[in-house]
Design an enzyme around this catalytic site. Structure first.
Site, PDB file in Angstrom:
ATOM      1  N   THR A  34      -1.138  -6.709  -6.758  1.00  0.00           N
ATOM      2  CA  THR A  34      -0.639  -8.308  -6.974  1.00  0.00           C
ATOM      3  C   THR A  34      -1.738  -8.892  -7.997  1.00  0.00           C
ATOM      4  OG1 THR A  34      -1.898  -9.003  -5.047  1.00  0.00           O
ATOM      5  CG2 THR A  34       0.652  -8.778  -4.778  1.00  0.00           C
ATOM      6  N   CYS A  38      -8.602 -11.968  -1.806  1.00  0.00           N
ATOM      7  CA  CYS A  38      -8.263 -12.510  -0.649  1.00  0.00           C
ATOM      8  C   CYS A  38      -9.513 -12.792   0.179  1.00  0.00           C
ATOM      9  CB  CYS A  38      -7.316 -12.096   0.158  1.00  0.00           C
ATOM     10  SG  CYS A  38      -5.631 -11.867  -0.469  1.00  0.00           S
ATOM     11  N   CYS A  42      -7.135 -13.556   5.451  1.00  0.00           N
ATOM     12  CA  CYS A  42      -5.618 -14.008   5.013  1.00  0.00           C
ATOM     13  C   CYS A  42      -4.307 -13.566   5.864  1.00  0.00           C
ATOM     14  CB  CYS A  42      -5.658 -13.182   3.354  1.00  0.00           C
ATOM     15  SG  CYS A  42      -4.062 -13.963   2.735  1.00  0.00           S
ATOM     16  N   ARG A  67      -7.113 -13.151  -9.738  1.00  0.00           N
ATOM     17  CA  ARG A  67      -6.871 -14.275  -9.397  1.00  0.00           C
ATOM     18  C   ARG A  67      -6.873 -14.657  -7.737  1.00  0.00           C
ATOM     19  NH1 ARG A  67      -2.405 -12.975 -12.010  1.00  0.00           N
ATOM     20  NH2 ARG A  67      -1.215 -13.436 -10.164  1.00  0.00           N
ATOM     21  N   CYS A  69      -5.916 -15.909  -4.430  1.00  0.00           N
ATOM     22  CA  CYS A  69      -4.891 -15.722  -3.412  1.00  0.00           C
ATOM     23  C   CYS A  69      -4.471 -17.359  -3.056  1.00  0.00           C
ATOM     24  CB  CYS A  69      -5.106 -15.082  -2.127  1.00  0.00           C
ATOM     25  SG  CYS A  69      -3.655 -15.378  -0.856  1.00  0.00           S
ATOM     26  N   CYS A  72      -4.669 -18.033   1.188  1.00  0.00           N
ATOM     27  CA  CYS A  72      -5.965 -18.257   1.903  1.00  0.00           C
ATOM     28  C   CYS A  72      -7.216 -18.817   1.171  1.00  0.00           C
ATOM     29  CB  CYS A  72      -6.322 -16.795   2.325  1.00  0.00           C
ATOM     30  SG  CYS A  72      -6.934 -15.669   0.989  1.00  0.00           S
ATOM     31  N   ASP A 448     -45.127 -25.698  19.893  1.00  0.00           N
ATOM     32  CA  ASP A 448     -44.496 -26.540  20.037  1.00  0.00           C
ATOM     33  C   ASP A 448     -44.319 -26.971  21.536  1.00  0.00           C
ATOM     34  OD1 ASP A 448     -42.660 -28.847  18.876  1.00  0.00           O
ATOM     35  OD2 ASP A 448     -41.405 -27.789  20.354  1.00  0.00           O
TER      36      ASP A 448
END
Length: 502
Positions: A34, A38, A42, A67, A69, A72, A448
């Site tokens: 695609t 992701c 996802c 690019r 998704c 997600c 401490d």
């Protein structure tokens, strides 16, 4: 530990197969069929393994032409924990980029701060993150832009300025490039939430955002600590939120942070929108939101004394700071006095030497004084014992003339050693600065009082030497063990303030 997890293909495939949200931000999945990338969790059905590649950063995915998704939204994950849990060159560079150094000073400025050539920085970042400093800074701008487009009603011109783009055109092109959608489509795809109807936008410079974190997160010691030690005028607890003033590169701001089960609500009022990404990075750091609570808790649970404490309230964070220099000065002012006395001393200093600001929504009055203002004051005007006054003025002088630098890019060991050389600055002060200001996840103030009291209560060794020996097993997460130990006491730092203030 997860160093370069994207190279371990089997682990990545297992994480994607089980949609394991713990690894969101550790690596990114490229879906070759695609052309998108992701987060591991996802919700879409993952394709066959041969169609998946794994990248170390969102910037590397962009450089591969992928690019984000739209389901997600991998560019809105918490940041990878390794950049806050390491302090080598690459990790320090990543923290500086998140703090906006490349946007303000360019790659030469970044390199100069780290004492390297631009070529060395480019090479090291590309080797480990698959992207150089400019690409990482660009990814950060895009992430800020998407956050604002999807969660606010700000006009695109304001968003371009806030995210660091030179023009609306540059913003639009980048967003289209990254998500294959124009900004307007991202905006209409999500209806505005009913609490902020689009008809009544918040005033232009006040933004309300959600800060994500890796679950679990126990907020009581985190916010309790910040509220109980709040310096009047600079910080306050009001209506369930920790509020404070921020000194930022282009101006100042006020932030209100409110814990919710699945996010931290962040309401920011800024004098200059360009300061938004820096303000967000500092708030994430303050609340330790990029921690990896599962890795931390798994290690600490292996100790039978810590196991019940971890099981009772998993995901404790280390309350940090938005300003390392401010914290170091406050640590010195807090030497050998109660929390309440430290607040009073510091508030006096703030009123005398801090810059006044307006806060229409609450009771904040000042920015913490600049180091220049403190370097110029008359030491005799400081109402404190002479030895502490010497410690304070020496620390101020070293910070003012640059012989000591405290920042997101500090080398933990080196800085701690430099602090210990200052008169009157002992191991407790250096350890607490390492723990809360420098962000060292393994800092351990064995001397401490709170840690030693907790050790006694829990049946751990109480002498610093014996306790340090026992704490070997908690490395590299001793700073988190300290939070679990501190929380065994009923001190107000461990609890969210109960009564509503208004």
């Amino acid at each position: 530990m997860h160093h370069g997890m994207h190279t371990d293909r089997e682990r990545c495939l297992r994480a994607v197969g089980s949609k394991d949200a713990r690894f969101d931000g550790w690596f990114f999945t490229a879906v070759l069929t695609t052309g998108t990338y992701c987060r591991p969790s996802c919700p879409t059905v993952p394709p066959q393994p041969q169609h998946l590649l794994f990248h170390p950063s969102a910037a590397a995915c962009r450089q591969a032409g992928l690019r984000a998704c739209t389901r997600c939204r991998p560019d809105t994950t918490p940041g990878s924990p390794q950049w806050n849990h390491r302090d080598d060159l690459v990790a320090r560079a990543v923290r500086l980029i998140a703090d906006g150094v490349v946007d303000r000073e360019g790659v030469p400025g970044l390199a100069a701060r780290l004492g390297r050539t631009t070529h060395q920085i480019e090479r090291r970042l590309s080797a480990e993150l698959g992207a150089g400093p400019l690409a990482l800074a660009r990814a950060r701008r895009t992430r800020t832009a998407r956050l604002l487009i999807e969660t606010t009603t700000l006009p695109l011109a304001d968003i371009a300025v806030a995210a660091g783009f030179t023009s609306v055109r540059a913003l639009t092109d980048t967003v289209r490039d990254v998500s294959a959608l124009p900004p307007t489509a991202l905006r209409t795809s999500r209806t505005p939430s009913p609490r902020h109807p689009a008809t009544s936008p918040t005033p232009p410079q006040t933004l309300t955002l959600r800060l994500p974190f890796r679950a679990p997160l126990t907020p009581d010691n985190l916010f309790g600590h910040l509220a109980a030690t709040a310096v009047p005028g600079v910080e306050e607890w009001r209506d369930g939120a920790y509020r404070r003033t921020l000194r930022l590169p282009h101006g100042h701001g006020i932030v209100a942070l409110t814990p919710h089960p699945d996010h931290i609500a962040c309401r920011l009022t800024l004098g200059d929108l360009r300061d938004l990404p820096v303000a967000l990075a500092r708030c994430r750091r303050l609340l330790d939101l990029d921690a990896d609570p599962v890795a931390v808790d798994d290690r600490l649970r292996a100790d039978p004394v810590l196991a019940p404490l971890v099981d009772e309230a998993p995901g404790r964070r280390v309350p940090r700071t938005v300003d390392e220099t401010e914290f170091a000065l406050r640590a010195v002012l807090g030497q050998q006095v109660s929390t309440a006395a430290a607040r009073t001393h510091t508030a006096r200093l703030v009123t005398a030497h801090g810059d006044r600001i307006d806060d229409p929504e609450g009771g904040l009055t000042h920015l913490f004084p600049t180091i220049e203002a403190l370097a110029a004051l008359d030491p005799a005007s400081l109402a404190m014992p002479r030895t502490r006054r010497t410690t304070f003025t020496t620390l101020v002088r070293h910070l003012a003339d640059g012989t000591l630098r405290l920042g997101v890019d500090s080398d933990w060991q080196d800085t701690r050693a430099r602090l210990l050389k200052l008169p009157g600055l002992g191991t407790w002060t250096a350890d607490v600065i390492a723990l809360r200001a420098l962000g060292d996840p393994d800092a351990f103030p064995a001397t401490d009082l709170g840690v030693r009291r907790a050790a006694r209560t829990c049946g751990l060794p109480t002498t610093p030497a014996a306790l340090t020996a026992r704490a070997e097993a908690w490395r590299p997460w001793r700073a988190y063990a300290v939070q679990y130990l501190w929380a065994t006491s009923s001190h107000p730092v461990n609890h969210l303030p109960a009564q509503p203030r208004s």
